[in-house]
Enzyme design. Structure first.
Site, PDB file in Angstrom:
ATOM      1  N   ASP A 178      65.251  67.329  72.517  1.00 31.21           N
ATOM      2  CA  ASP A 178      64.649  65.995  72.480  1.00 31.21           C
ATOM      3  C   ASP A 178      65.567  64.990  73.156  1.00 31.21           C
ATOM      4  O   ASP A 178      66.330  65.333  74.048  1.00 31.21           O
ATOM      5  CB  ASP A 178      64.371  65.612  71.013  1.00 31.21           C
ATOM      6  CG  ASP A 178      63.113  64.765  70.855  1.00 31.21           C
ATOM      7  OD1 ASP A 178      63.150  63.598  71.292  1.00 31.21           O
ATOM      8  OD2 ASP A 178      62.116  65.256  70.308  1.00 31.21           O
ATOM      9  N   HIS A 218      63.754  58.848  69.340  1.00 26.81           N
ATOM     10  CA  HIS A 218      62.741  59.875  69.141  1.00 26.81           C
ATOM     11  C   HIS A 218      63.315  61.147  68.508  1.00 26.81           C
ATOM     12  O   HIS A 218      62.795  61.680  67.528  1.00 26.81           O
ATOM     13  CB  HIS A 218      62.093  60.170  70.492  1.00 26.81           C
ATOM     14  CG  HIS A 218      60.867  60.993  70.457  1.00 26.81           C
ATOM     15  ND1 HIS A 218      60.893  62.353  70.621  1.00 26.81           N
ATOM     16  CD2 HIS A 218      59.566  60.656  70.321  1.00 26.81           C
ATOM     17  CE1 HIS A 218      59.646  62.826  70.579  1.00 26.81           C
ATOM     18  NE2 HIS A 218      58.829  61.811  70.404  1.00 26.81           N
ATOM     19  N   SER A 411      54.146  64.276  68.352  1.00 26.26           N
ATOM     20  CA  SER A 411      55.594  64.466  68.258  1.00 26.26           C
ATOM     21  C   SER A 411      56.069  64.479  66.820  1.00 26.26           C
ATOM     22  O   SER A 411      57.084  65.092  66.493  1.00 26.26           O
ATOM     23  CB  SER A 411      56.333  63.352  68.999  1.00 26.26           C
ATOM     24  OG  SER A 411      56.324  63.554  70.375  1.00 26.26           O
TER      25      SER A 411
END
Length: 596
Positions: A178, A218, A411
């Site tokens: 990620d 994220h 996600s």
């Protein structure tokens, strides 16, 4: 609803109820089989050559040069002799990451002996940072919360009940591929594995301490959903007892995940014993890579080889289905690619894949709405593409600097599934990636289609939810798989009307005859299984019937059969033979396996 970067919508998570915002475009993912030549089984240890290239220059572009796995010396020499430099080389899978300022580099290299494919991985220049990467910031940490409420996303998948049975084993490693992870966060530090963390930005490993840290928020959020510690602070992950490693594949500034970065991350996962990886992104700059484009064909092959390598090393990849609310089983157009320069409207077909999620063996995850039984409005869907679903709206988890945020996206759904996969691995250490993938679907809670014509299929398996919402409690209550050598074929074989097709498995290294309890796992996607006769064919041609035109209009065969094959020599080529005996309904052999 979605952030826009220069007019390009490519979001993997939407911030809800918080002032935190994504620093850049974070991509998403999908699933289905490659429509090109079968990928070889890559099992050798990967050697990564990272000879220093020439100094950065304006106009530097990155390329994948694909050759036979093994010794890439000759092709690496050809790169240098034809206006390029070798930035990194993954010899075990035959993938070289090359840089060049020459506009004719790809065309020239395609004519070199031993070169199978060459493709540019981006439509923009490689940043100068690639040659001397700056370390991400190490943020100061906020005061830790003093409460740790159990959230609805965890109760929906019964993670709260699973914790009492098995919170996950510290011997199970989960890779977070990620934007990076804030390893200093109070809810992540107890489970963080720095020894196996790395940056793969630009396609080459950077093992400096802290290179794995978040260049956005994220990855930190995803990591918390998988394995935030059960420590009385803030949030609890699905598998709070497992270990997490950060593999940063996003580049700073753009937060783009180019193919060479993904390849580096997947090879690292295979070589470092990650039982599961989470992949909440798509491989930039193409949301869908089409095999009829020379550049994209190389990307498909390179990332596909890396996924096959990781899978062969025992690592299961879990990936997000994407946030465009599109039917991945009926692709028609793409207006968002390339996202590193100027997007164009292009016509696409189902041969064009969102990777890594649409690669064989990858678990593709759709997002449920806040009630746990609806499709999130943004979630992609697709018959025989979506495998399972999980909560993906207003998911509360960790954010850099000791903070927390509520985000929405597939996600956010994917790490719930990665966490359940980690629990399965914790409870069943002998499970292979195929075992975990199968159990995720078998144990999922069935979700019926809503009153929406786009949702097709049955309650047991449909285009919105796949086989249903994952169940963490069942994951820690299952039994171990049968002992014995395991062989699997994940290559799709189309089943046409009134036709007979075969899929082969080569068995080697097994002493003597097959057992009286040979296990034959079959995964066939077909809309009317009453048309089908399915046989196991032994190496000497003996035929064992597994399924003979039963089930009428039932969809799909997902079953493990027991065959007394004790009269057969184990080693040799075994075949799964499928005969379609009627018109109108077609399908494919999705996967099959043998356990001796």
């Amino acid at each position: 609803m979605f952030s826009q970067i220069s007019g390009r919508v490519r979001l993997a998570a939407t911030v809800l109820g918080t002032a935190l915002a994504l620093a850049g475009p974070v991509s998403l993912a999908q699933a289905a089989p490659l429509d090109n030549e079968p990928l070889a089984a890559f099992t050798a240890a990967a050697r990564t050559n990272t000879a220093a290239p020439a100094a950065w220059a304006a106009g530097t572009r990155a390329y994948l040069v694909i050759t036979a796995p093994g010794d890439t010396t000759a092709v690496r020499t050809a790169v240098a002799n034809n206006g390029g430099s070798v930035f990194a080389s993954y010899d075990a899978i035959g993938v070289i990451v090359a840089h060049s300022t020459s506009a004719s580099f790809a065309a020239t290299m395609r004519g070199v002996s031993g070169v199978q494919k060459v493709g540019a991985t981006r439509t923009s220049d490689v940043p100068a940072d690639a040659y001397n990467p700056a370390l991400p910031a190490n943020p100061s940490q906020a005061t830790a919360p003093t409460t740790e409420p159990v959230r609805s996303d965890m109760t929906q998948i019964k993670a709260d009940q699973a914790w009492a049975v098995n919170p996950g084993s510290a011997s199970v490693k989960v890779g977070i591929l990620d934007t990076g992870v804030d390893d200093q966060h109070q809810d992540l530090a107890p489970n963080f594995n720095a020894a196996d963390s790395v940056s793969c930005a630009y396609g080459k490993t950077d093992t400096r301490a802290g290179a794995w840290r978040d260049v956005d928020q994220h990855g930190t959020h995803v990591a918390g959903t998988v394995a935030a510690a059960k420590n009385g602070k803030g949030a609890i992950g699905v598998a709070p007892g497992v270990r997490i490693s950060s593999v940063r594949i996003a580049e700073p500034g753009t937060t783009l995940f180019f193919a060479e970065n993904t390849i580096c991350g997947l090879v690292w996962a295979g070589d470092h014993g990650f039982k599961v990886t989470n992949n909440s992104y798509y491989t930039d700059p193409w949301q869908f890579n089409c095999p009829n484009d020379l550049d994209q064909a190389a990307i498909l092959e390179g990332v596909g080889r890396a996924q096959a390598y990781a899978d062969g090393k025992g690592s299961l990849q879990v990936a997000a289905a994407g946030n465009s609310n599109v039917d991945l089983a009926n692709k028609t157009s793409d207006a968002s690619s390339p996202n590193d320069s100027t997007p164009v409207n292009r016509t696409i077909t189902n041969d064009c894949l969102d990777i890594p999620a649409e690669l064989p063996g990858v678990v593709t995850v759709a997002a449920n709405g806040t009630n746990g039984s609806s499709k999130a409005s943004f979630s992609n869907y697709g018959r025989d593409v979506i495998e399972v679903s999980a909560p993906g709206e207003s998911v509360y988890s960790t954010a850099p600097g000791g903070k927390y945020a509520s985000l929405s996206g597939t996600s956010m759904a994917s790490p719930h599934v990665a966490g359940v996969a980690a629990l399965l691995a914790s409870a069943n250490p002998a499970y292979t990636p195929a075992d975990i993938r199968a159990k995720l679907g078998q144990q999922a809670t069935d979700l019926a289609c809503p009153s929406d014509a786009r949702c097709t299929g049955t309650t047991a398996k449909n285009s919105f939810f796949g086989e249903g919402r994952v169940d963490a409690l069942k994951a820690v209550s299952g039994s171990t798989p049968p002992a014995g050598a395991y062989f699997e074929n994940l290559t799709d074989v189309a089943i046409a009307d009134n036709a007979t097709v075969e899929s082969s498995l080569t068995v080697s290294g097994v002493t003597g005859n097959a057992p009286a309890t040979l296990k034959v796992g079959v995964d066939i996607k077909h809309t009317y299984i009453g048309d089908l006769k399915v046989d196991l064919v032994a190496p000497d041609g003996s035929v064992y019937t597994l399924h003979n035109r039963t089930g009428s209009g039932t969809d799909n065969i997902a079953q493990t059969y027991t065959v007394n094959a004790s009269s057969e020599v184990a080693n040799g080529v075994w075949k799964l033979r499928v005969n379609d005996n009627a018109s109108q309904d077609t399908g494919k052999i999705d996967a099959w396996n043998l356990t001796f």
